[in-house]
Design a protein around this motif. Structure first.
Motif, PDB file in Angstrom:
ATOM      1  N   THR A 202      -6.305   8.573  -5.529  1.00  0.00           N
ATOM      2  CA  THR A 202      -7.418   7.994  -4.786  1.00  0.00           C
ATOM      3  C   THR A 202      -7.871   6.676  -5.400  1.00  0.00           C
ATOM      4  OG1 THR A 202      -8.146  10.220  -4.209  1.00  0.00           O
ATOM      5  CG2 THR A 202      -9.746   8.437  -3.929  1.00  0.00           C
TER       6      THR A 202
ATOM      7  N   ASP B 267      -9.436   0.208  -0.674  1.00  0.00           N
ATOM      8  CA  ASP B 267      -8.843   0.197  -2.017  1.00  0.00           C
ATOM      9  C   ASP B 267      -8.516  -1.226  -2.452  1.00  0.00           C
ATOM     10  OD1 ASP B 267      -8.931   2.940  -2.156  1.00  0.00           O
ATOM     11  OD2 ASP B 267      -6.823   3.241  -1.609  1.00  0.00           O
TER      12      ASP B 267
ATOM     13  N   SER C  63      -3.091   5.234   0.745  1.00  0.00           N
ATOM     14  CA  SER C  63      -4.058   4.198   0.366  1.00  0.00           C
ATOM     15  C   SER C  63      -5.093   4.013   1.470  1.00  0.00           C
ATOM     16  CB  SER C  63      -3.343   2.866   0.114  1.00  0.00           C
ATOM     17  OG  SER C  63      -2.493   2.936  -1.002  1.00  0.00           O
TER      18      SER C  63
ATOM     19  N   THR D  57       3.841  -1.127   3.669  1.00  0.00           N
ATOM     20  CA  THR D  57       3.766   0.257   3.185  1.00  0.00           C
ATOM     21  C   THR D  57       5.041   0.625   2.437  1.00  0.00           C
ATOM     22  OG1 THR D  57       2.315   0.939   4.999  1.00  0.00           O
ATOM     23  CG2 THR D  57       3.528   2.678   3.856  1.00  0.00           C
TER      24      THR D  57
ATOM     25  N   THR E 139      -9.687  -6.351  -1.495  1.00  0.00           N
ATOM     26  CA  THR E 139      -9.242  -5.120  -0.842  1.00  0.00           C
ATOM     27  C   THR E 139      -8.344  -5.449   0.351  1.00  0.00           C
ATOM     28  OG1 THR E 139     -11.103  -5.055   0.705  1.00  0.00           O
ATOM     29  CG2 THR E 139     -11.420  -3.998  -1.456  1.00  0.00           C
TER      30      THR E 139
ATOM     31  N   ASN F 176      -6.155   3.891  -5.277  1.00  0.00           N
ATOM     32  CA  ASN F 176      -5.001   3.177  -5.822  1.00  0.00           C
ATOM     33  C   ASN F 176      -4.990   3.175  -7.350  1.00  0.00           C
ATOM     34  OD1 ASN F 176      -3.607   2.569  -3.516  1.00  0.00           O
ATOM     35  ND2 ASN F 176      -4.220   0.425  -3.398  1.00  0.00           N
TER      36      ASN F 176
ATOM     37  N   ARG G 255      -2.988  -5.237  -9.798  1.00  0.00           N
ATOM     38  CA  ARG G 255      -4.195  -4.974  -9.007  1.00  0.00           C
ATOM     39  C   ARG G 255      -4.879  -6.300  -8.768  1.00  0.00           C
ATOM     40  NH1 ARG G 255      -8.380  -1.526 -12.034  1.00  0.00           N
ATOM     41  NH2 ARG G 255      -8.978  -3.560 -12.873  1.00  0.00           N
TER      42      ARG G 255
ATOM     43  N   ARG H 269       0.864  -1.181   0.000  1.00  0.00           N
ATOM     44  CA  ARG H 269       0.000   0.000   0.000  1.00  0.00           C
ATOM     45  C   ARG H 269       0.897   1.225   0.000  1.00  0.00           C
ATOM     46  NH1 ARG H 269      -3.775   0.665   4.738  1.00  0.00           N
ATOM     47  NH2 ARG H 269      -3.866   2.793   3.939  1.00  0.00           N
TER      48      ARG H 269
END
Length: 277
Positions: free
Chosen positions: A261, A61, A57, A142, A128, A263, A124, A53
């Protein structure tokens, strides 16, 4: 490159990788290192990776997975090529803290992939961060949005091998050249991080913060000069240095500025300097 595993095995078959404070003042303590384990890392069919993330994030997301550009399932991106929005159904084995596989994540898109200037693929997934945490109790890693620092203690965490490598950032390479590809401002490890095929795409984690500062990608295996699996360092004056047995990673701090926004990738965002298609 720290080759995808099948390529690594093929190569093996062919060849036979200040002053003290006053007494009355309490002495400041160094910040305690965080515990770095396998939680949030993933195994790919031939590489390693991690669920990531960015600082901004949201839990709702779609979760992203980071690995190398050269781990892309459709083959190495060509020099100068940038891939965005490519359909994908690739699966990832999600690991817990001890390295046990606890579930499978699936991609629906290659958000971004390139081997130009850097060596990254970002997928992706169909779920979530909140859903992953609810189902598996695992949080994403992160990505740090500031440049890493020489001397930092790091761990390279391979989801494929379920193995960690501990060393320090030895320094940074102006240009790292390997075959037809050139990468900018690469991370050079100290020698203790002797990564191997299958570790490609592993997150490089700052052990003081627990944040991802780079993605593991290559090493000079045979002492050759600037050939595949034998990258060379090129300084700003064009001088070439070969360091056999030394391994490298590509910085990731530039990536967060290119995501907005939800991701969503936005290569035109202010501050985004990733290569564009």
């Amino acid at each position: 490159m720290n080759k995808p595993l099948l390529a690594a095995l093929s190569s093996l078959a062919i060849a036979g990788v200040g002053a003290a404070p006053a007494v009355a003042a309490p002495q400041a303590k160094a910040a305690a290192a965080v515990t770095v384990n396998f939680a949030g890392t993933v195994s790919l069919s031939n590489c390693s990776g991690s669920v990531i993330r960015f600082p901004n994030s949201a839990d709702t997301d779609p979760a992203l997975v980071l690995t190398n550009g050269h781990c892309l399932e459709t083959g190495f991106p060509a020099p100068g090529q940038v891939i965005t929005g490519q359909s994908s159904s690739r699966s990832f084995g999600l690991l817990n803290a001890s390295g046990s596989r606890v579930g499978t994540l699936r991609a629906n898109q290659v958000v971004y992939s390139t081997m130009t200037d850097t060596d990254v693929t970002i997928y992706r997934t169909t779920t979530t961060y909140a859903a992953i945490r609810s189902t598996y109790g695992i949080s994403p890693l992160t990505v740090q949005d500031t440049h890493p620092t020489a001397g930092t203690a790091i761990k390279v965490v391979s989801g494929y091998w379920k193995r960690t490598y501990s060393c320090n950032i030895d320094g940074f390479v102006y240009r790292l050249k390997e075959g037809d590809w050139t990468w900018k401002d690469s991370v050079r490890y100290t020698s203790a991080c002797n990564t191997i095929g299958g570790t490609s795409g592993s997150p490089v984690i700052d052990t003081n913060t627990g944040k991802v500062v780079a993605v593991n990608n290559t090493g000079n295996e045979d002492g050759q000069r600037c050939t595949e699996n034998n990258p060379c360092e090129v300084d700003a004056s064009g001088n070439v240095t070969v360091r056999q047995g030394i391994n490298y990673a590509e910085e990731t701090y530039l990536i967060p500025a290119c995501f907005t926004t939800g991701n969503r990738l936005d290569l035109s965002a202010a501050g985004c300097v990733l290569p564009k298609p």
